[in-house]
Scaffold this motif. Structure first.
Motif, PDB file in Angstrom:
ATOM      1  N   ARG A 226       1.887 -19.169  23.413  1.00 35.42           N
ATOM      2  CA  ARG A 226       0.905 -18.502  22.427  1.00 35.42           C
ATOM      3  C   ARG A 226      -0.119 -19.132  21.832  1.00 35.42           C
ATOM      4  O   ARG A 226      -0.427 -19.124  21.017  1.00 35.42           O
ATOM      5  CB  ARG A 226       1.218 -17.555  23.059  1.00 35.42           C
ATOM      6  CG  ARG A 226       1.290 -16.892  23.634  1.00 35.42           C
ATOM      7  CD  ARG A 226       1.848 -15.044  24.512  1.00 35.42           C
ATOM      8  NE  ARG A 226       3.249 -14.589  24.034  1.00 35.42           N
ATOM      9  CZ  ARG A 226       3.336 -14.323  23.057  1.00 35.42           C
ATOM     10  NH1 ARG A 226       2.869 -14.179  22.424  1.00 35.42           N
ATOM     11  NH2 ARG A 226       4.449 -14.397  23.540  1.00 35.42           N
ATOM     12  N   HIS A 227       0.997 -19.440  20.783  1.00 35.83           N
ATOM     13  CA  HIS A 227       0.685 -20.207  19.532  1.00 35.83           C
ATOM     14  C   HIS A 227       0.561 -21.958  19.238  1.00 35.83           C
ATOM     15  O   HIS A 227       0.231 -22.531  18.189  1.00 35.83           O
ATOM     16  CB  HIS A 227       2.802 -20.231  18.692  1.00 35.83           C
ATOM     17  CG  HIS A 227       2.822 -18.999  17.808  1.00 35.83           C
ATOM     18  ND1 HIS A 227       1.809 -18.436  16.957  1.00 35.83           N
ATOM     19  CD2 HIS A 227       3.368 -17.983  19.040  1.00 35.83           C
ATOM     20  CE1 HIS A 227       2.362 -17.478  17.046  1.00 35.83           C
ATOM     21  NE2 HIS A 227       2.553 -16.805  17.956  1.00 35.83           N
ATOM     22  N   GLY A 228       0.827 -22.480  20.502  1.00 35.14           N
ATOM     23  CA  GLY A 228      -0.090 -23.566  21.034  1.00 35.14           C
ATOM     24  C   GLY A 228       0.812 -24.643  20.051  1.00 35.14           C
ATOM     25  O   GLY A 228       0.060 -26.052  20.170  1.00 35.14           O
ATOM     26  N   ALA A 229       1.544 -24.730  20.178  1.00 31.50           N
ATOM     27  CA  ALA A 229       3.137 -25.299  19.593  1.00 31.50           C
ATOM     28  C   ALA A 229       2.757 -26.676  20.697  1.00 31.50           C
ATOM     29  O   ALA A 229       2.981 -26.611  21.438  1.00 31.50           O
ATOM     30  CB  ALA A 229       3.761 -24.753  19.821  1.00 31.50           C
TER      31      ALA A 229
ATOM     32  N   ALA B 158       8.575 -11.992  18.293  1.00 34.78           N
ATOM     33  CA  ALA B 158       7.939 -11.894  19.160  1.00 34.78           C
ATOM     34  C   ALA B 158       9.422 -11.252  19.921  1.00 34.78           C
ATOM     35  O   ALA B 158       8.845 -10.752  20.003  1.00 34.78           O
ATOM     36  CB  ALA B 158       7.971 -13.130  19.889  1.00 34.78           C
TER      37      ALA B 158
ATOM     38  N   THR C  70       4.005 -11.253  29.273  1.00 32.99           N
ATOM     39  CA  THR C  70       5.112 -11.709  28.666  1.00 32.99           C
ATOM     40  C   THR C  70       5.694 -11.713  29.120  1.00 32.99           C
ATOM     41  O   THR C  70       6.887 -11.235  29.753  1.00 32.99           O
ATOM     42  CB  THR C  70       5.592 -11.775  26.871  1.00 32.99           C
ATOM     43  OG1 THR C  70       5.453 -10.267  26.523  1.00 32.99           O
ATOM     44  CG2 THR C  70       4.336 -11.734  25.976  1.00 32.99           C
TER      45      THR C  70
ATOM     46  N   VAL D 202       6.330 -17.582  23.983  1.00 32.94           N
ATOM     47  CA  VAL D 202       6.122 -17.595  22.948  1.00 32.94           C
ATOM     48  C   VAL D 202       4.865 -19.189  22.356  1.00 32.94           C
ATOM     49  O   VAL D 202       4.740 -19.165  22.158  1.00 32.94           O
ATOM     50  CB  VAL D 202       6.995 -17.542  22.020  1.00 32.94           C
ATOM     51  CG1 VAL D 202       6.801 -17.199  20.269  1.00 32.94           C
ATOM     52  CG2 VAL D 202       7.463 -15.924  22.138  1.00 32.94           C
ATOM     53  N   LEU D 203       6.119 -20.070  22.430  1.00 32.68           N
ATOM     54  CA  LEU D 203       5.482 -21.065  21.786  1.00 32.68           C
ATOM     55  C   LEU D 203       3.746 -21.142  22.304  1.00 32.68           C
ATOM     56  O   LEU D 203       3.420 -22.505  21.846  1.00 32.68           O
ATOM     57  CB  LEU D 203       6.289 -22.511  22.612  1.00 32.68           C
ATOM     58  CG  LEU D 203       7.367 -22.555  21.941  1.00 32.68           C
ATOM     59  CD1 LEU D 203       8.627 -24.073  22.658  1.00 32.68           C
ATOM     60  CD2 LEU D 203       7.688 -23.080  20.445  1.00 32.68           C
TER      61      LEU D 203
ATOM     62  N   LEU E  23       7.981 -22.156  13.080  1.00 33.32           N
ATOM     63  CA  LEU E  23       7.848 -21.599  14.232  1.00 33.32           C
ATOM     64  C   LEU E  23       9.284 -21.046  14.718  1.00 33.32           C
ATOM     65  O   LEU E  23       8.907 -19.922  15.423  1.00 33.32           O
ATOM     66  CB  LEU E  23       8.167 -22.705  15.153  1.00 33.32           C
ATOM     67  CG  LEU E  23       6.908 -23.521  15.429  1.00 33.32           C
ATOM     68  CD1 LEU E  23       6.779 -24.255  16.761  1.00 33.32           C
ATOM     69  CD2 LEU E  23       5.041 -22.272  16.552  1.00 33.32           C
TER      70      LEU E  23
ATOM     71  N   PRO F 189       7.505 -16.586  13.860  1.00 30.95           N
ATOM     72  CA  PRO F 189       6.473 -16.055  14.771  1.00 30.95           C
ATOM     73  C   PRO F 189       7.394 -16.226  16.029  1.00 30.95           C
ATOM     74  O   PRO F 189       7.630 -15.038  17.407  1.00 30.95           O
ATOM     75  CB  PRO F 189       5.718 -17.647  15.379  1.00 30.95           C
ATOM     76  CG  PRO F 189       5.592 -18.080  14.199  1.00 30.95           C
ATOM     77  CD  PRO F 189       6.963 -18.171  13.510  1.00 30.95           C
TER      78      PRO F 189
END
Length: 281
Positions: free
Chosen positions: A127-130, A47, A7, A124-125, A40, A43
């Motif tokens: 990994r969260h599928g945003a 993170a 990351t 981060v976005l 969002l 998260p």
């Protein structure tokens, strides 16, 4: 043996202020009477590792971040309703407006911030599928450098009217840097462009009640470095006409939230956090 997921480094220095804002937005998301939706924020803040336990002043500051977020949301919606389809967020931080606001079809949104913060946020976005609700472009750049060149290289069109959002930035820059920033922004703004910004006046910067909060920010390399006492005159000097100069207490009353003590004119006198809207004639 599974390789640990790599990351981007967590935000540090002045970028830690973006974490504090994201935490405030995440707490607002948990309220039944929330002023906006931001799923969002939690998260992103988690993170980033969060922030130290908040002081009373920090909790009041969080209340400001929430009201400020709603103010900028409303200004962006108003700009889009007026027909603007090009949006730029300067010092976007961990902002998620491209993902949480129902912006009109054809909207192109650019987010500018420091390369390391952009890398962290994009990680981060992903990994969260945003998925953004508009055409979104992240532009990694230092706003003290040639950010205008980086923005135009990313596809920004100076001939198209633009909605500019400058949230949570100017207090941390020396005023000459703010002048250069506003000057560069103005050069890129076609007639009909709109601008929303936040700043503080000199009286607010000197408030004894804010001394501890400023010391806390300074430990993270985020010292307050400037103030402006007449936002309308300052903007006029750069070719903008202020359409609204208001402050946190007025906006809090407008959206039905109590006014924290450190923003209440009855307690802080002439001290103000300005929330300003302007247009390019």
């Amino acid at each position: 043996m599974r390789t640990p997921e790599r990351t981007a480094p967590r935000p540090d220095g002045v970028s830690r202020t973006a974490v504090l804002t994201a935490q405030a937005r995440a707490e607002e998301q948990r309220r039944a009477d929330r002023l906006f939706e931001d799923p969002l924020a939690g998260p992103l803040a988690a993170a980033a590792g969060g922030f130290e336990a908040p002081s009373d002043a920090a909790r009041q500051a969080a209340a400001h971040f929430v009201v400020r977020t709603r103010y900028f949301d409303d200004r962006l919606r108003a700009a889009c309703a007026a027909g603007l389809r090009q949006v730029v967020l300067l010092a976007a931080g961990l902002d998620a407006r491209a993902f949480r606001l129902d912006l009109p079809a054809g909207t192109r949104l650019f987010e500018l911030d420091l390369p390391e913060l952009v890398a962290f946020k994009e990680d981060v976005l992903a990994r969260h599928g945003a998925r953004a609700r508009c055409e979104r472009t992240a532009v990694p750049v230092d706003l003290r450098g040639n950010w205008a060149g980086a923005l135009t290289a990313a596809g920004f069109d100076p001939a198209e009217p633009t909605a500019w959002l400058v949230e949570g930035l100017m207090t941390f820059l020396p005023q000459p840097d703010n002048d250069r920033l506003l000057g560069g922004l103005s050069e890129l703004s076609a007639p009909g462009s709109g601008l929303a910004l936040e700043h503080v006046n000199s009286a607010y910067r000197r408030l004894p009640q804010m001394r501890r909060a400023q010391e806390r920010l300074a430990r993270h390399g985020a010292s307050w470095r400037s103030a402006v006492d007449d936002p309308a005159a300052w903007l006029a000097g750069h070719g903008w006409t202020a359409t609204e100069v208001t402050h946190q207490a007025e906006v809090a009353a407008r959206v039905g939230r109590p006014v924290p003590e450190i923003y209440d004119p009855a307690r802080v006198g002439d001290a103000r956090i300005w929330l300003v809207a302007a247009e390019r004639p």
